[in-house]
Scaffold this motif. Structure first.
Motif, PDB file in Angstrom:
ATOM      1  N   ILE A  39       0.857  -1.188   0.000  1.00 41.59           N
ATOM      2  CA  ILE A  39       0.000   0.000   0.000  1.00 41.59           C
ATOM      3  C   ILE A  39       0.887   1.229   0.000  1.00 41.59           C
ATOM      4  N   ILE A  40       0.615   2.146  -0.914  1.00 44.05           N
ATOM      5  CA  ILE A  40       1.310   3.424  -0.981  1.00 44.05           C
ATOM      6  C   ILE A  40       0.310   4.515  -0.600  1.00 44.05           C
ATOM      7  N   HIS A  41       0.582   5.203   0.493  1.00 43.30           N
ATOM      8  CA  HIS A  41      -0.246   6.357   0.898  1.00 43.30           C
ATOM      9  C   HIS A  41       0.478   7.581   0.346  1.00 43.30           C
ATOM     10  N   ALA A  42      -0.038   8.114  -0.758  1.00 43.43           N
ATOM     11  CA  ALA A  42       0.755   8.950  -1.650  1.00 43.43           C
ATOM     12  C   ALA A  42       0.538  10.448  -1.428  1.00 43.43           C
ATOM     13  N   LEU A  43       1.446  11.059  -0.716  1.00 41.20           N
ATOM     14  CA  LEU A  43       1.576  12.510  -0.580  1.00 41.20           C
ATOM     15  C   LEU A  43       0.249  13.198  -0.231  1.00 41.20           C
ATOM     16  N   SER A  44      -0.461  12.600   0.722  1.00 39.03           N
ATOM     17  CA  SER A  44      -1.714  13.212   1.166  1.00 39.03           C
ATOM     18  C   SER A  44      -1.940  13.059   2.661  1.00 39.03           C
ATOM     19  N   LEU A  45      -1.051  12.358   3.357  1.00 40.39           N
ATOM     20  CA  LEU A  45      -1.241  12.118   4.793  1.00 40.39           C
ATOM     21  C   LEU A  45      -1.186  13.412   5.596  1.00 40.39           C
ATOM     22  N   HIS A  46      -0.523  14.454   5.075  1.00 37.01           N
ATOM     23  CA  HIS A  46      -0.447  15.723   5.795  1.00 37.01           C
ATOM     24  C   HIS A  46      -1.819  16.394   5.933  1.00 37.01           C
ATOM     25  N   TRP A  47      -2.802  15.991   5.131  1.00 35.78           N
ATOM     26  CA  TRP A  47      -4.141  16.562   5.229  1.00 35.78           C
ATOM     27  C   TRP A  47      -5.062  15.740   6.130  1.00 35.78           C
ATOM     28  N   ALA A  48      -4.569  14.633   6.673  1.00 35.02           N
ATOM     29  CA  ALA A  48      -5.427  13.750   7.465  1.00 35.02           C
ATOM     30  C   ALA A  48      -5.688  14.333   8.853  1.00 35.02           C
ATOM     31  N   ASP A  49      -6.934  14.315   9.287  1.00 35.47           N
ATOM     32  CA  ASP A  49      -7.264  14.705  10.661  1.00 35.47           C
ATOM     33  C   ASP A  49      -6.704  13.688  11.652  1.00 35.47           C
ATOM     34  N   ASP A  50      -6.630  12.430  11.235  1.00 36.79           N
ATOM     35  CA  ASP A  50      -6.168  11.351  12.106  1.00 36.79           C
ATOM     36  C   ASP A  50      -5.132  10.516  11.346  1.00 36.79           C
ATOM     37  N   PRO A  51      -3.886  10.996  11.250  1.00 34.90           N
ATOM     38  CA  PRO A  51      -2.886  10.250  10.469  1.00 34.90           C
ATOM     39  C   PRO A  51      -2.618   8.853  11.005  1.00 34.90           C
ATOM     40  N   ILE A  52      -2.643   8.680  12.337  1.00 38.23           N
ATOM     41  CA  ILE A  52      -2.436   7.335  12.882  1.00 38.23           C
ATOM     42  C   ILE A  52      -3.582   6.418  12.453  1.00 38.23           C
ATOM     43  N   GLY A  53      -4.796   6.936  12.474  1.00 35.00           N
ATOM     44  CA  GLY A  53      -5.934   6.150  12.015  1.00 35.00           C
ATOM     45  C   GLY A  53      -5.785   5.716  10.571  1.00 35.00           C
ATOM     46  N   GLN A  54      -5.250   6.606   9.731  1.00 41.97           N
ATOM     47  CA  GLN A  54      -5.007   6.242   8.332  1.00 41.97           C
ATOM     48  C   GLN A  54      -3.987   5.108   8.237  1.00 41.97           C
ATOM     49  N   LEU A  55      -2.920   5.204   9.017  1.00 40.62           N
ATOM     50  CA  LEU A  55      -1.884   4.164   8.982  1.00 40.62           C
ATOM     51  C   LEU A  55      -2.409   2.845   9.541  1.00 40.62           C
ATOM     52  N   VAL A  56      -3.232   2.907  10.577  1.00 39.71           N
ATOM     53  CA  VAL A  56      -3.817   1.688  11.135  1.00 39.71           C
ATOM     54  C   VAL A  56      -4.712   1.006  10.100  1.00 39.71           C
ATOM     55  N   GLN A  57      -5.514   1.783   9.378  1.00 43.61           N
ATOM     56  CA  GLN A  57      -6.354   1.205   8.336  1.00 43.61           C
ATOM     57  C   GLN A  57      -5.507   0.530   7.258  1.00 43.61           C
ATOM     58  N   CYS A  58      -4.392   1.176   6.905  1.00 42.58           N
ATOM     59  CA  CYS A  58      -3.490   0.570   5.913  1.00 42.58           C
ATOM     60  C   CYS A  58      -2.903  -0.732   6.443  1.00 42.58           C
ATOM     61  N   ARG A  59      -2.509  -0.739   7.717  1.00 41.37           N
ATOM     62  CA  ARG A  59      -1.939  -1.971   8.286  1.00 41.37           C
ATOM     63  C   ARG A  59      -2.951  -3.111   8.239  1.00 41.37           C
ATOM     64  N   HIS A  60      -4.204  -2.823   8.586  1.00 48.62           N
ATOM     65  CA  HIS A  60      -5.217  -3.871   8.559  1.00 48.62           C
ATOM     66  C   HIS A  60      -5.471  -4.376   7.129  1.00 48.62           C
ATOM     67  N   ALA A  61      -5.264  -3.514   6.154  1.00 50.47           N
ATOM     68  CA  ALA A  61      -5.498  -3.914   4.762  1.00 50.47           C
ATOM     69  C   ALA A  61      -4.316  -4.674   4.162  1.00 50.47           C
ATOM     70  N   LEU A  62      -3.206  -4.737   4.891  1.00 54.35           N
ATOM     71  CA  LEU A  62      -2.029  -5.452   4.391  1.00 54.35           C
ATOM     72  C   LEU A  62      -2.090  -6.931   4.762  1.00 54.35           C
ATOM     73  N   LYS A  63      -1.564  -7.762   3.863  1.00 51.81           N
ATOM     74  CA  LYS A  63      -1.312  -9.156   4.191  1.00 51.81           C
ATOM     75  C   LYS A  63      -0.119  -9.217   5.142  1.00 51.81           C
ATOM     76  N   PRO A  64       0.051 -10.316   5.898  1.00 53.06           N
ATOM     77  CA  PRO A  64       1.249 -10.450   6.735  1.00 53.06           C
ATOM     78  C   PRO A  64       2.512 -10.231   5.909  1.00 53.06           C
ATOM     79  N   ASP A  65       3.431  -9.452   6.454  1.00 48.35           N
ATOM     80  CA  ASP A  65       4.684  -9.087   5.792  1.00 48.35           C
ATOM     81  C   ASP A  65       4.453  -8.214   4.557  1.00 48.35           C
TER      82      ASP A  65
END
Length: 271
Positions: free
Chosen positions: A81-107
């Motif tokens: 997953i590439i979160h592409a040059l938009s995380l600076h606009w997130a109200d909850d950047p950790i929440g965005q990263l957590v959602q990405c982690r859950h969407a990833l397969k192991p490793d």
């Protein structure tokens, strides 16, 4: 709930008018080079972006999703997953990263890029000085920028393994500060802060800021610089196959043996 940083409707309007995407392209090129170094074939990628046109051609096999508060990502569906040059606009950047982690397969690998550090420090300083001088106060105009040492901690808080954060500095030069302001609007990076001043900036503030910019930062050839720093955050979805740090005191050999030196007792006679 985290405080509302971004006016999403204003951000969408700004992005709809964007047609200058060279920083998106620079970010994509940097991510591409990093993926070459990883030396792994990814078969189920996804890209989170507010500028799908900047990433579709570069990674046509990827699922492209918007950077909305709730990401359109299926749990465990992606190995990249590439979160592409938009995380600076997130109200909850950790929440965005957590959602990405859950969407990833192991490793699976997450690469997130965002503007950070000293981005637009020249413009920030002259606007603040001019506004204080003319009005005696300050209004939100440019996003707060995280430092790389703090951004790395977001990866750990989001539960990602092997976290790495680094910064890519870029300096763009313009004929005048007006040209910079026009480019920011054309990038879709104009002021979309929720607490922004809703009335136009006074001409006196704007004129003084532009004059200060030239007086303070102009280069020998008369052009003015604008600093952009793109932070890149890299982390992996946890997996048993990944290297684990050793427990303190679990080393099987002495450092002195590895260095070929003699270990001397610590002299505490002066304590």
């Amino acid at each position: 709930m985290p405080p509302r940083l971004t006016d999403r409707a204003a951000l969408a309007r700004n992005r709809a008018r964007a047609d200058v995407l060279f920083l998106q392209a620079a970010s994509a090129d940097d991510v591409h080079e990093r993926l070459i170094e990883v030396n792994r074939t990814f078969t189920a990628p996804a890209v989170v972006t507010g500028f799908p046109e900047a990433w579709t051609d570069w990674m046509p096999s990827a699922k492209i999703v918007g950077d909305s508060e709730t990401l359109d990502l299926e749990e465990g569906a992606h190995d990249l997953i590439i979160h592409a040059l938009s995380l600076h606009w997130a109200d909850d950047p950790i929440g965005q990263l957590v959602q990405c982690r859950h969407a990833l397969k192991p490793d699976g690998l997450l690469i997130a890029t965002l503007f950070a550090g000293q981005t637009l420090h020249e413009l920030r300083s002259v606007l603040a000085e001019a506004e204080v001088a003319q009005t005696g106060g300050l209004s939100p105009r440019i996003l707060p920028m995280g430092e790389v040492r703090d951004l790395g901690g977001l990866l750990q808080r989001a539960g990602l393994a092997l976290p790495v954060a680094d910064m890519m500095p870029l300096t763009v030069t313009y004929d005048t500060p007006i040209h910079l302001m026009r480019d920011l609007r054309a990038m879709g990076e104009g002021n979309a802060m929720n607490q922004r001043q809703r009335t136009p900036t006074s001409r006196k503030v704007f004129a003084q800021a532009m004059s200060r910019y030239v007086d303070t930062f102009a280069m020998d050839d008369g052009r003015i610089p604008a600093t952009f720093e793109i932070a890149t955050l890299t982390g992996w979805a946890p997996d048993d196959s990944q290297q684990k740090p050793l427990r303190p005191g679990s080393a099987m050999s002495r450092l002195s043996d590895a260095l070929g030196t003699d270990e001397l007792p610590l002299d505490r006679s002066d304590d």
